[in-house]
Design a protein around this motif. Structure first.
Motif, PDB file in Angstrom:
ATOM      1  N   THR A  85       5.158   0.508 -10.303  1.00  0.00           N
ATOM      2  CA  THR A  85       3.968   0.572  -9.459  1.00  0.00           C
ATOM      3  C   THR A  85       3.309   1.943  -9.602  1.00  0.00           C
ATOM      4  O   THR A  85       3.887   2.871 -10.166  1.00  0.00           O
ATOM      5  N   TRP A  92       2.726   3.736  -7.047  1.00  0.00           N
ATOM      6  CA  TRP A  92       3.000   4.393  -5.764  1.00  0.00           C
ATOM      7  C   TRP A  92       4.291   5.205  -5.774  1.00  0.00           C
ATOM      8  O   TRP A  92       4.889   5.436  -4.717  1.00  0.00           O
ATOM      9  N   LYS A 102       4.022   6.702   1.670  1.00  0.00           N
ATOM     10  CA  LYS A 102       3.977   7.953   0.926  1.00  0.00           C
ATOM     11  C   LYS A 102       3.177   8.996   1.706  1.00  0.00           C
ATOM     12  O   LYS A 102       3.578  10.152   1.821  1.00  0.00           O
ATOM     13  N   ASP A 156       0.807  -1.204   0.000  1.00  0.00           N
ATOM     14  CA  ASP A 156       0.000   0.000   0.000  1.00  0.00           C
ATOM     15  C   ASP A 156       0.843   1.258   0.000  1.00  0.00           C
ATOM     16  O   ASP A 156       2.066   1.219   0.036  1.00  0.00           O
ATOM     17  N   SER A 157       0.160   2.413  -0.052  1.00  0.00           N
ATOM     18  CA  SER A 157       0.858   3.699  -0.138  1.00  0.00           C
ATOM     19  C   SER A 157       0.922   4.411   1.204  1.00  0.00           C
ATOM     20  O   SER A 157       1.040   5.626   1.266  1.00  0.00           O
ATOM     21  N   GLY A 195       6.524  -1.244   0.613  1.00  0.00           N
ATOM     22  CA  GLY A 195       6.967   0.033   0.072  1.00  0.00           C
ATOM     23  C   GLY A 195       7.986   0.712   0.972  1.00  0.00           C
ATOM     24  O   GLY A 195       7.915   0.620   2.201  1.00  0.00           O
TER      25      GLY A 195
END
Length: 593
Positions: free
Chosen positions: A472, A474, A8, A4-5, A419
């Motif tokens: 990706t 992301w 970020k 998932d992000s 991530g």
């Protein structure tokens, strides 16, 4: 899947808060100056230069990340010869780097002969030594801090004659494998680098072979997903190829990727149907290649948590999972399995507890594995996680106190990387220091973490991975991509090569631990006290190797030195310690009945 992000968003929120605070203090300009000074940068490496003028050749470590302009991520170790050491049944790599300041080099290639043990005449055959061309992939500017945005070295392209433009620095990746039956000792030879026209440069090569063997089946459990349903996008149906022939070709390709994963000491997750004799036969073939654990069933975290939503439908799966457990027990595969029961979401979700409880009622030998960013707190919610067997946490959410609490309950602990979080923890994305990939198994050893999970090795969905690392949505580079889609099968990344080095380091640790345990079991510690104490010291992952998940060495030479020290202690054990033979170790005489 864990991709998932969240990280970020963390960066964005932190940036906003910092901006508001600094603006309020009137220090915006000062902050910008400080941030510019702290901005990660590459190292302007000084290349060894010969007096021959036409082109230069030198050796480098596998941990040196070498860019086309000659710069590196950290201070490199460039030499005019190459020397490596490794055990039997181990792979070890180094780089041959070629450049010419003034002119185009056409058709550059390597030639590596048999290596010779000068003392015994034994050979390490050239068939055990491969070379590949380091390829480059453009990255995008990500949300996390990186030392460089541009063309990064990563895919290891098949051996071929290569043109090198003037001023460009081109590495070639050389990998040595030592077969199990190889004689211990030092082997020597010369790597010849030739350009069209016959110009040749030579790099002396020395390979030290240790007197022990790494096992095919590793000690650290791993779970890396391979998305077999994605291969058709990179391997389309050919003209005049029937649907059946195409499916057969895809099946062979997918199998080749799984075998390549095992060669790199990473287990594919698999999601095996134990009711299928064909799938169990396939597992047995993979077991012979080193598979040490795998997921079962067609429901769970890798499949979008695709469990029934209500209790009645969950209970209908009871007999199926009972059958799974019994089949696996009868086939002696149960100890190597887990169910990837749930992936991420909210800790305390009652559906997860119900599913785990059903699986344990169905068969107590089945193990539930879950993945979450943080840790379940048994004091706050004591009943919820009692049927979870394996807890897998995201590395940026590491909390040793909470982890130890779960270990005390008898729960097996794994960790996973997704991530990049920007907190200093290692990551498998492309734009990180090479040592990030090798340090992961050392961190598992430091904290008694039994397994490591990674969400995907072939996420080729968004772009052509040879043309862009932005695979990706992301704003990351190479996350979930450790293999490239070659025309006839997998092309490994240098990240995967370096991760395997870390997995092999872990086996060195385990081999020395086995000897220490045997010493203690036979009551011989006092007899060999000095050897025992020295072994314990070098097995301790202290601050010189890793202080925490977020702070670890960047000194590749230091890490290799520790690994070699462990190897030397293994050899010292085998030369100096006399163990008492147990009943199972005593070989009966030929006429014994």
């Amino acid at each position: 899947m864990p991709r998932d992000s969240k990280h970020k968003m963390t960066f964005l929120v932190a940036g906003l808060i910092t901006g508001v605070v600094v603006a309020g203090l009137g220090g915006v300009v000062l902050l910008q100056v400080k941030m510019e000074l702290k901005k990660p940068r590459r190292y302007a490496a000084k290349l060894p230069v010969s007096n021959k003028g036409a082109f230069d050749v030198f050796a480098a470590s596998s941990l040196d990340r070498i860019f086309e302009d000659g710069q590196t991520l950290l201070k490199p170790n460039f030499t005019k010869d190459a020397a490596i050491s490794l055990a039997k049944n181990e792979y070890e790599s180094f780089q041959i780097v070629v450049t010419s300041k003034d002119r185009l080099l056409e058709g550059v290639s390597l030639k590596i002969p048999d290596l010779i043990n000068e003392q015994t005449g034994a050979t390490l055959g050239r068939q055990n030594i491969t070379w590949r061309v380091v390829g480059y992939v453009p990255t995008i500017k990500p949300y996390y801090p990186v030392k460089y945005v541009g063309r990064w070295p990563d895919p290891l392209m098949p051996a071929r004659k290569t043109d090198i433009d003037a001023g460009v620095v081109q590495p070639f990746w050389v990998t040595v494998y030592v077969p199990r039956g190889t004689e211990t000792g030092v082997y020597k030879g010369t790597v010849s680098v030739t350009a069209d026209g016959g110009e040749t440069r030579e790099i002396p090569l020395q390979v030290q072979v240790y007197n022990f063997v790494l096992p095919a089946e590793g000690s650290l459990k791993t779970a890396f997903d391979f998305y077999g349903h994605e291969t058709f996008k990179r391997y389309p149906q050919k003209d005049n190829e029937s649907k059946e022939a195409y499916q057969t070709r895809l099946n062979v390709l997918n199998n080749n990727y799984l075998i390549a994963m095992l060669k790199y000491r990473i287990n594919p997750i698999l999601n095996v149907d134990p009711a299928s004799e064909g799938e169990l036969s396939r597992v047995n073939r993979y077991r012979a290649l080193g598979l040490n654990n795998f997921s079962i069933g067609k429901r769970g975290g890798t499949l979008g948590n695709n469990w029934p939503a209500n209790d009645k439908e969950i209970d209908k799966l009871f007999s199926q999972y009972r059958g799974y457990g019994e089949t696996l027990r009868l086939n002696k595969l149960l100890p190597y399995t887990y169910i990837y029961t749930w992936d991420e979401g909210k800790i305390g979700n009652p559906q997860v507890a119900k599913i785990c409880a059903m699986i344990h009622r169905a068969h107590p030998g089945l193990k539930n594995m879950v993945c979450y960013h943080g840790f379940w707190d048994p004091e706050e919610n004591p009943e919820w996680g009692k049927d979870i067997d394996i807890w897998t946490f995201q590395i940026d959410n590491f909390n040793e106190k909470k982890m130890r609490a779960l270990q005390k309950l008898g729960m097996e602990i794994w960790m996973y990387i997704s991530g990049p979080g920007g907190y200093g923890s290692p990551n498998l994305a492309m734009d990180f220091d090479s040592i990030d990939y090798r340090i992961v198994p050392w961190l598992c050893w430091k904290y008694d973490i039994k397994g490591f999970l990674y969400w995907c090795v072939n996420w080729w969905v968004k772009v052509d991975p040879f043309k862009s690392a932005a695979n990706t949505k992301w704003e990351q580079n190479g996350n979930g991509l450790l293999f490239y889609p070659g025309e006839t099968g997998p092309i490994a990344s240098l990240r995967l090569e370096i991760f395997r080095d870390g997995m092999e380091d872990y086996e060195y640790i385990q081999l020395l631990i086995q000897r220490l345990k045997k010493l203690r079991k036979q009551g011989l510690v006092e007899t060999y006290q000095k050897l025992f104490d020295e072994s314990i010291k070098i097995l301790t992952v202290d601050k010189s190797i890793a202080e925490s998940m977020m702070s670890f060495t960047k000194d590749g030479d230091g890490l290799k030195a520790r690994r070699d020290a462990i190897a030397q202690k293994i050899e010292e054990f085998d030369k100096t310690v006399t163990f008492e033979k147990t009943v199972t170790e005593v070989t009966p005489a030929p006429n014994a009945k």
